[in-house]
Design an enzyme around this catalytic site. Structure first.
Site, PDB file in Angstrom:
ATOM      1  N   ASP A 140       0.792  -1.202   0.115  1.00  0.00           N
ATOM      2  CA  ASP A 140       0.092  -0.131  -0.139  1.00  0.00           C
ATOM      3  C   ASP A 140       0.902   1.351  -0.360  1.00  0.00           C
ATOM      4  OD1 ASP A 140      -2.782  -0.346   0.174  1.00  0.00           O
ATOM      5  OD2 ASP A 140      -2.865  -0.397   2.285  1.00  0.00           O
TER       6      ASP A 140
HETATM    7  C1  LIG Z   1     -10.231  -1.117  -1.273  1.00  0.00           C
HETATM    8  C2  LIG Z   1     -11.644  -1.623  -2.202  1.00  0.00           C
HETATM    9  C3  LIG Z   1     -11.460  -3.292  -2.187  1.00  0.00           C
HETATM   10  C4  LIG Z   1     -12.919  -1.317  -1.366  1.00  0.00           C
HETATM   11  O1  LIG Z   1     -14.008  -1.957  -1.951  1.00  0.00           O
HETATM   12  P1  LIG Z   1     -15.204  -1.149  -2.060  1.00  0.00           P
HETATM   13  O2  LIG Z   1     -15.547  -0.555  -0.484  1.00  0.00           O
HETATM   14  O3  LIG Z   1     -16.484  -2.117  -2.580  1.00  0.00           O
HETATM   15  O4  LIG Z   1     -15.374   0.200  -2.759  1.00  0.00           O
HETATM   16  P2  LIG Z   1     -15.422   0.490  -4.328  1.00  0.00           P
HETATM   17  O5  LIG Z   1     -14.135   0.817  -4.828  1.00  0.00           O
HETATM   18  O6  LIG Z   1     -15.823  -0.936  -5.143  1.00  0.00           O
HETATM   19  O7  LIG Z   1     -16.692   1.465  -4.738  1.00  0.00           O
HETATM   20  C5  LIG Z   1     -16.536   2.459  -3.875  1.00  0.00           C
HETATM   21  C6  LIG Z   1     -18.104   2.951  -4.144  1.00  0.00           C
HETATM   22  O8  LIG Z   1     -18.035   4.358  -3.488  1.00  0.00           O
HETATM   23  C7  LIG Z   1     -18.694   5.421  -4.597  1.00  0.00           C
HETATM   24  N1  LIG Z   1     -18.185   6.614  -4.564  1.00  0.00           N
HETATM   25  C8  LIG Z   1     -16.954   6.792  -4.506  1.00  0.00           C
HETATM   26  N2  LIG Z   1     -16.763   8.228  -4.167  1.00  0.00           N
HETATM   27  C9  LIG Z   1     -18.026   8.735  -4.360  1.00  0.00           C
HETATM   28  C10 LIG Z   1     -18.658   9.877  -4.282  1.00  0.00           C
HETATM   29  N3  LIG Z   1     -17.803  11.103  -4.165  1.00  0.00           N
HETATM   30  N4  LIG Z   1     -20.079   9.949  -4.447  1.00  0.00           N
HETATM   31  C11 LIG Z   1     -20.971   8.986  -4.518  1.00  0.00           C
HETATM   32  N5  LIG Z   1     -20.419   7.577  -4.593  1.00  0.00           N
HETATM   33  C12 LIG Z   1     -18.822   7.720  -4.649  1.00  0.00           C
HETATM   34  C13 LIG Z   1     -18.601   4.568  -5.939  1.00  0.00           C
HETATM   35  O9  LIG Z   1     -19.167   4.915  -6.867  1.00  0.00           O
HETATM   36  C14 LIG Z   1     -18.756   3.088  -5.579  1.00  0.00           C
HETATM   37  O10 LIG Z   1     -20.112   2.596  -5.494  1.00  0.00           O
HETATM   38  P3  LIG Z   1     -20.764   1.370  -5.891  1.00  0.00           P
HETATM   39  O11 LIG Z   1     -19.927   1.018  -7.135  1.00  0.00           O
HETATM   40  O12 LIG Z   1     -22.188   1.783  -6.147  1.00  0.00           O
HETATM   41  O13 LIG Z   1     -20.541   0.548  -4.773  1.00  0.00           O
HETATM   42  C15 LIG Z   1     -11.486  -1.160  -3.637  1.00  0.00           C
HETATM   43  O14 LIG Z   1     -11.725   0.213  -3.694  1.00  0.00           O
HETATM   44  C16 LIG Z   1     -10.279  -1.524  -4.489  1.00  0.00           C
HETATM   45  O15 LIG Z   1      -9.871  -2.332  -4.793  1.00  0.00           O
HETATM   46  N6  LIG Z   1      -9.415  -0.317  -4.587  1.00  0.00           N
HETATM   47  C17 LIG Z   1      -8.137  -0.229  -5.270  1.00  0.00           C
HETATM   48  C18 LIG Z   1      -7.076  -0.856  -4.473  1.00  0.00           C
HETATM   49  C19 LIG Z   1      -6.757  -0.314  -3.100  1.00  0.00           C
HETATM   50  O16 LIG Z   1      -6.545   0.906  -3.253  1.00  0.00           O
HETATM   51  N7  LIG Z   1      -6.904  -0.786  -2.095  1.00  0.00           N
HETATM   52  C20 LIG Z   1      -7.177  -0.305  -0.820  1.00  0.00           C
HETATM   53  C21 LIG Z   1      -5.617  -0.032  -0.373  1.00  0.00           C
HETATM   54  S1  LIG Z   1      -5.625   0.067   1.486  1.00  0.00           S
HETATM   55  C22 LIG Z   1      -5.150  -1.323   2.107  1.00  0.00           C
HETATM   56  O17 LIG Z   1      -5.068  -2.292   1.346  1.00  0.00           O
HETATM   57  C23 LIG Z   1      -4.924  -1.308   3.743  1.00  0.00           C
HETATM   58  O18 LIG Z   1      -5.348  -0.541   4.226  1.00  0.00           O
HETATM   59  O19 LIG Z   1      -4.327  -2.379   4.028  1.00  0.00           O
END
Ligand SMILES: CC(C)(COP(=O)(O)OP(=O)(O)OC[C@H]1O[C@@H](n2cnc3c(N)ncnc32)[C@H](O)[C@@H]1OP(=O)(O)O)[C@@H](O)C(=O)NCCC(=O)NCCSC(=O)C(=O)O
Length: 423
Positions: free
Chosen positions: A195
């Site tokens: 990360d």
């Molecule tokens: C971390 C995650 C697994 C989390 O998954 P989720 O919680 O299911 O989030 P998602 O990214 O799939 O989706 C986020 C949702 O928020 C919504 N979203 C985001 N911003 C907005 C705003 N401003 N307004 C309205 N909606 C929003 C977006 O449309 C999605 O809606 P819906 O589509 O309707 O759901 C994923 O985001 C991911 O794989 N990210 C890439 C890798 C990464 O950075 N990983 C985290 C590192 S930290 C780590 O590993 C650690 O700390 O340890």
């Protein structure tokens, strides 16, 4: 909503533009650079905090209601709504809470994109496209924009669609295959190397691309992943495989390139030491009073010592268990041999050296009183970094940011009526 209107009216009465520090004799290097932080949890927020520390105006765009999920759902709860983890990755930012799922929220986002230099997002691949906030869409509005996507595995390839955390990257990159003790259960690096590593790689690429965009007028899309960051950190380990054809295994605290270089047992615990070259090895034998080891053909060269590491450490520990860790560390350091005490985090941060290097900052925060933050890992001596802002409350700066993009109270009311600020 009335908060946002009040904020907008106040901001209109006292217009200001972030990123032009008035106190420093020389502005911070990124003063005047605008970053859109469309990210959550760690890799993205950490990258944007580094840019904010260097002077950028970081606007954190968050979903209304919850905000960055790390505010409430991950980390250690504090007095206010935000977790300690959030408070440690979001200083030097302003928060704008807008719903990007609404047309009205996107209008604000597109307006901000026009004045932005760098955008960082780390949602699951495909999320930004679904929100109509992907690179292809926003590039048309601002061709100079440097757009960074951080994901678990990259935006292309068979694993691209997978969600990912640090743990998956450590497991799937091979990092866990070299972590822990031989034959032991799975162990991950104690700190999130994939990360934070990805956040660092993303930041260095964003800054390079920003310089490029200044020269050419053209930004670009940057595809960064936790998986590739973990692979990139594996230099020694994959070198063993590519160099010798043998699969690297976990070695506890030992090193695959040199010996002795690991934690060793003393009279009262363990300490770490490394005599990784011939000079240091001979000095070590002398300072611990073991000329027999220097003369022993099993330990004559570094390859010999690596091949016979177990018996080498057994021999060294026969001597090391006669004195305390502190005594050995002092004696080895006096002879110029790298050695150190194994500290806990409180001992490290509160050590005289940790304090001297200002690795704990106590920041004034509206909800928390003082909140501790990890200090700046590198020091810019000409333009020292500052905590210009504590980590923002969710939507704390919505009004002033809307005002900066030319929206007055009636425009904000219209956006609100169309769902821009509703969860
Ligand atoms: C971390 C995650 C697994 C989390 O998954 P989720 O919680 O299911 O989030 P998602 O990214 O799939 O989706 C986020 C949702 O928020 C919504 N979203 C985001 N911003 C907005 C705003 N401003 N307004 C309205 N909606 C929003 C977006 O449309 C999605 O809606 P819906 O589509 O309707 O759901 C994923 O985001 C991911 O794989 N990210 C890439 C890798 C990464 O950075 N990983 C985290 C590192 S930290 C780590 O590993 C650690 O700390 O340890």
């Amino acid at each position: 909503m009335s908060d946002i209107l009040d904020q907008t009216r106040q901001a209109a009465a006292a217009p200001q533009r972030e990123g032009q520090p008035t106190t420093a004799a020389r502005p911070l290097p990124l003063a005047g650079v605008r970053v859109l932080d469309v990210s959550q949890v760690m890799a993205g927020p950490y990258s944007c905090m580094l840019l904010g520390d260097l002077g950028a105006d970081v606007v954190k765009i968050e979903p209304p209601g919850t905000g960055d999920q790390t505010r409430g759902a991950m980390g250690f709860k504090m007095k206010g709504p935000d977790s300690m983890g959030f408070l440690n990755m979001n200083r030097n930012k302003r928060s704008l809470a807008i719903n990007l799922k609404s047309e009205a929220g996107r209008e604000v986002f597109y307006e901000l994109v026009k004045s932005a230099d760098i955008l960082v997002e780390n949602y699951r691949p495909g999320v930004m496209k679904k929100l109509k906030c992907d690179y292809e869409t926003v590039r048309a509005l601002n061709p100079r924009l440097v757009y960074v996507s951080i994901s678990g595995f990259g935006q292309t390839g068979p694993w691209a669609g997978r969600p990912g955390f640090d743990l998956m990257a450590q497991a799937m990159s091979g990092v866990m295959s070299v972590t822990g003790h031989p034959g032991g259960p799975p162990v991950k690096a104690g700190v999130p190397v994939a990360d934070i590593g990805c956040g660092l790689f993303a930041t260095h690429a964003a800054l390079a691309a920003y310089i490029g965009a200044k020269n050419t007028g053209e930004g670009q899309y940057i595809d960064a992943s936790l998986f590739e960051a973990a692979l990139a950190f594996s230099v020694w380990d994959i070198s063993e495989y590519w160099g010798r054809g043998t699969q690297p295994i976990p070695l506890g605290t030992a090193n695959r390139m040199s010996a002795p270089y690991q934690a060793v047992k003393s009279k009262d615990g363990y300490f770490v030491m490394g005599a990784t070259n011939q000079k240091l090895w001979l000095q070590l034998c002398e300072v611990i009073g073991r000329p027999d080891l220097a003369a022993d053909p099993r330990f004559a060269t570094n390859p010999d010592r690596l091949a016979n590491r177990e018996v080498l450490i057994e021999e060294l520990e026969k001597t090391f268990v006669t004195r305390t860790s502190d005594e050995w560390v002092e004696a080895l350091l006096a002879a110029g041999i790298p050695a150190g005490t194994m500290y806990s985090y409180p001992e490290a941060f509160e050590s005289e050296h940790g304090r001297h290097r200002q690795m704990r900052l106590d920041i004034d925060h509206p909800n928390e009183g003082k909140v501790s933050n990890i200090g700046f890992a590198v020091k810019l001596t000409g333009t020292p970094q500052q905590v210009r802002r504590p980590p923002p409350l969710l939507g704390q700066h919505s009004g002033e940011i809307l005002n900066e993009i030319g929206l007055d109270a009636s425009a904000v009311e219209d956006l609100a009526a169309r769902g821009a600020f509703a969860p």
